[in-house]
Design an enzyme around this catalytic site. Structure first.
Site, PDB file in Angstrom:
ATOM      1  N   LYS A 255       0.828  -1.206   0.000  1.00 58.94           N
ATOM      2  CA  LYS A 255       0.000   0.000   0.000  1.00 58.94           C
ATOM      3  C   LYS A 255       0.870   1.269   0.000  1.00 58.94           C
ATOM      4  CE  LYS A 255      -3.677  -2.384   2.551  1.00 58.94           C
ATOM      5  NZ  LYS A 255      -4.496  -2.381   3.787  1.00 58.94           N
TER       6      LYS A 255
ATOM      7  N   TYR B 240     -12.177  -2.752  -3.208  1.00 56.87           N
ATOM      8  CA  TYR B 240     -12.780  -2.974  -1.895  1.00 56.87           C
ATOM      9  C   TYR B 240     -14.300  -3.113  -1.971  1.00 56.87           C
ATOM     10  CZ  TYR B 240      -8.353  -1.767   0.456  1.00 56.87           C
ATOM     11  OH  TYR B 240      -7.059  -1.750   0.921  1.00 56.87           O
TER      12      TYR B 240
ATOM     13  N   PHE C 250     -16.058   2.457   7.274  1.00 61.95           N
ATOM     14  CA  PHE C 250     -14.706   2.918   6.942  1.00 61.95           C
ATOM     15  C   PHE C 250     -14.378   2.786   5.460  1.00 61.95           C
ATOM     16  CE2 PHE C 250     -14.520  -1.481   8.571  1.00 61.95           C
ATOM     17  CZ  PHE C 250     -14.020  -2.154   7.453  1.00 61.95           C
TER      18      PHE C 250
ATOM     19  N   ARG D 150      -0.916 -15.067   3.579  1.00 61.13           N
ATOM     20  CA  ARG D 150      -1.630 -14.361   4.657  1.00 61.13           C
ATOM     21  C   ARG D 150      -0.884 -14.509   5.991  1.00 61.13           C
ATOM     22  NH1 ARG D 150      -6.019 -10.985   3.760  1.00 61.13           N
ATOM     23  NH2 ARG D 150      -7.102 -11.819   5.591  1.00 61.13           N
TER      24      ARG D 150
ATOM     25  N   THR E 177      -4.807  -8.375  10.318  1.00 60.23           N
ATOM     26  CA  THR E 177      -5.145  -7.046   9.804  1.00 60.23           C
ATOM     27  C   THR E 177      -4.687  -5.944  10.749  1.00 60.23           C
ATOM     28  OG1 THR E 177      -7.083  -7.962   8.664  1.00 60.23           O
ATOM     29  CG2 THR E 177      -7.040  -5.577   9.023  1.00 60.23           C
TER      30      THR E 177
ATOM     31  N   ARG F 200       3.383  -7.399   9.081  1.00 65.67           N
ATOM     32  CA  ARG F 200       2.710  -6.375   9.884  1.00 65.67           C
ATOM     33  C   ARG F 200       3.190  -6.380  11.330  1.00 65.67           C
ATOM     34  NH1 ARG F 200      -3.181  -7.757   7.282  1.00 65.67           N
ATOM     35  NH2 ARG F 200      -3.154  -6.258   5.550  1.00 65.67           N
TER      36      ARG F 200
ATOM     37  N   ASN G 184      -1.432  -0.432   7.674  1.00 67.78           N
ATOM     38  CA  ASN G 184      -0.891  -1.786   7.842  1.00 67.78           C
ATOM     39  C   ASN G 184      -0.096  -2.280   6.631  1.00 67.78           C
ATOM     40  OD1 ASN G 184      -2.971  -2.351   6.075  1.00 67.78           O
ATOM     41  ND2 ASN G 184      -4.158  -3.582   7.515  1.00 67.78           N
TER      42      ASN G 184
ATOM     43  N   HIS H  59      -1.537  -5.643   1.471  1.00 67.48           N
ATOM     44  CA  HIS H  59      -2.802  -6.360   1.251  1.00 67.48           C
ATOM     45  C   HIS H  59      -2.490  -7.701   0.607  1.00 67.48           C
ATOM     46  CE1 HIS H  59      -6.854  -7.326  -0.222  1.00 67.48           C
ATOM     47  NE2 HIS H  59      -6.249  -7.667  -1.348  1.00 67.48           N
TER      48      HIS H  59
ATOM     49  N   GLU I  30      -9.031 -10.407  -7.880  1.00 71.12           N
ATOM     50  CA  GLU I  30      -8.100  -9.294  -7.702  1.00 71.12           C
ATOM     51  C   GLU I  30      -7.000  -9.299  -8.762  1.00 71.12           C
ATOM     52  OE1 GLU I  30      -8.643  -8.563  -2.898  1.00 71.12           O
ATOM     53  OE2 GLU I  30      -6.921  -9.723  -3.622  1.00 71.12           O
TER      54      GLU I  30
END
Length: 237
Positions: free
Chosen positions: A95, A135, A143, A171, A177, A188, A198, A201, A212
């Site tokens: 990100k 998203y 949010f 993951r 998250t 993270r 964070n 993704h 995606e």
């Protein structure tokens, strides 16, 4: 289109080789038979001996290689496509905060050290509408708007990684998250503090990964190849 051409050429080549084998099988020596057989193994192309009789009735051999270079390439591409089909792919994005903090090489190295293979990568600044597409499953959350604003606020490093179990284990490499709940050793857990920043993704399942990847990449931007390290990552001792 190119894969269709390769398949057509390779089928024609197999037909030619099969026909030639039936007609000349009694004349093939052990060495030349091995060479002919090797053409269908892993795309390796040795010089292929074609046996027959010349005008005087004596056995002769003509070595041909150039004519089979394209069929050999077709075999190699088919092998690579088949290999890629057996492997899982996932979408990973660093990100804007991860890019701005200079964490690109750190994050990529973690996936590489695990043994996963990078098959697509590009640096983009997504629009707000594109972020909303990404998203879309969170559009009912309070949010959602802020999330989309953040993703479109700067450059994002979009990637596709390939390997056995890459979705689930990717993951695990990323962590929870909320970085505060991520284990030390995860991306993270080691590199982020707050849930709003964070840094990374990752797709959470096979269907999400498929959606995606197709959203962020065109089919021609994805590569299929066999890495030299794979025999050491997946090989059976």
């Amino acid at each position: 289109m190119s894969s269709q051409i390769f398949r057509s050429v390779s089928r024609a080549t197999r037909s030619i080789i099969s026909s030639a084998s039936k007609q000349k099988s009694s004349l093939l020596s052990g060495r030349s038979a091995s060479a002919a057989a090797a053409i269908s193994y892993k795309g390796v192309l040795p010089a292929l001996a074609s046996f027959g009789r010349d005008s005087s009735g004596n056995t002769s051999s003509t070595w041909i290689a150039g004519a089979f270079m394209l069929p050999a390439a077709a075999y190699m591409v088919q092998d690579q496509e088949a290999h890629a089909a057996e492997m899982e792919r996932t979408f990973i994005a660093i990100k804007p905060d991860g890019v701005q903090r200079g964490l690109i090489s750190e994050i990529i190295s973690r996936f590489e050290r695990k043994g996963f293979k990078l098959v697509a990568i590009k640096l983009v600044i997504p629009s707000k509408s594109f972020a909303q597409q990404h998203y879309h499953d969170l559009k009912e959350r309070p949010f959602f708007n802020g999330l989309c604003d953040f993703l479109s606020s700067g450059p994002v490093l979009a990637m596709v990684w390939e390997g056995e179990g890459v979705i689930k284990y990717g993951r695990k490499l990323i962590g929870a998250t909320d970085p505060q709940k991520s284990e030390p050793g995860t991306i993270r857990g080691d590199l982020a503090v707050g849930v709003g920043r964070n840094i990374i993704h990752g797709s959470d399942g096979p269907e999400t990964a498929k959606d995606e990847i197709s959203l962020w990449f065109k089919p021609e931007e994805l590569t299929s190849y066999i890495s030299n390290q794979e025999k050491w990552v997946y090989g059976v001792n």
